[in-house]
Enzyme design. Sequence first.
Site, PDB file in Angstrom:
ATOM      1  N   CYS A  93      57.535 -37.944  28.557  1.00 19.11           N
ATOM      2  CA  CYS A  93      57.602 -36.514  28.842  1.00 19.11           C
ATOM      3  C   CYS A  93      56.965 -35.785  27.666  1.00 19.11           C
ATOM      4  CB  CYS A  93      59.059 -36.099  29.013  1.00 19.11           C
ATOM      5  SG  CYS A  93      59.355 -34.330  29.126  1.00 19.11           S
ATOM      6  N   CYS A 124      51.229 -32.993  30.926  1.00 18.34           N
ATOM      7  CA  CYS A 124      52.569 -33.212  31.493  1.00 18.34           C
ATOM      8  C   CYS A 124      52.492 -34.480  32.320  1.00 18.34           C
ATOM      9  CB  CYS A 124      52.987 -32.019  32.356  1.00 18.34           C
ATOM     10  SG  CYS A 124      54.513 -32.305  33.294  1.00 18.34           S
TER      11      CYS A 124
END
EC number: 5.1.1.3
Length: 258
Positions: free
Chosen positions: A74, A183
């Site tokens: 992440c 992302c």
Amino acid sequence: MTNNNPIGVFDSGIGGTSIWNAIHELLPNEKTIYLADSKNAPYGQKSKEEIVALSKKNVDFLIENNCKLIVVACNTATTNAIQELRANYDIPFIGIEPAIKPAAHNSKTQVIGILATKGTLNSELFNKTAEMFHDTKIIEQVGYGLVQLIEDGNLNSPEMTQLLESYLQPMIDANIDYLVLGCSHYPYLIPQIQKILPEHIQIIDSGEAVARQTKNILREKVGFSDAEKSEPVFYVNSNPFVLKSILNNKYDVIQKEF
């Protein structure tokens, strides 16, 4: 050195499976545990303190399950929490951050675009990296709403197309020749992004680089598994349907509070 304990991978939701895919492809003999904190997705709109607390909760779960190495799949958790994680736990961590470096080095127009969460773009780590490339113009765009649409199973919805067009057109107008996906959810949008971008604009994500770094750390510090094959384990703390579908229903997904 042999070590048959699993590799732990966590993300704020299902997006980190794009990183998990790259790791599993490169290291098919390694057992993996994937943790999707979908109940708290997206991390990108949360404060640094919240992101650190959630990351520690995820790490505690993975350590309880005997992981030998943890991949923070992440961008937001990496850029906001990985220094704290490394300071507080005696286990190797591999982070993921936007691949600005290869984009800036290879750009012919000296203009690159980055699509990322607010938490990543506002982080100290991201800004330190971006400052290293002052000769390159970086067009930053927060991908408001993208993660939530993916988490809700609306990957190919008209709303997604509309959002992507509104985020990418200013970058096209600014003459970017590289688009960095900041992302881990966003690689699932590549087919749609490619329909919007002119062919000469290249898309970069971090999956393969993270997989190679994982292999390096196993070789140098932790040890490889000598198992012939290992089934991955997937945990999620919300509806497992979207995670199962993004995995093409090939694996069981365990719904569990953590």
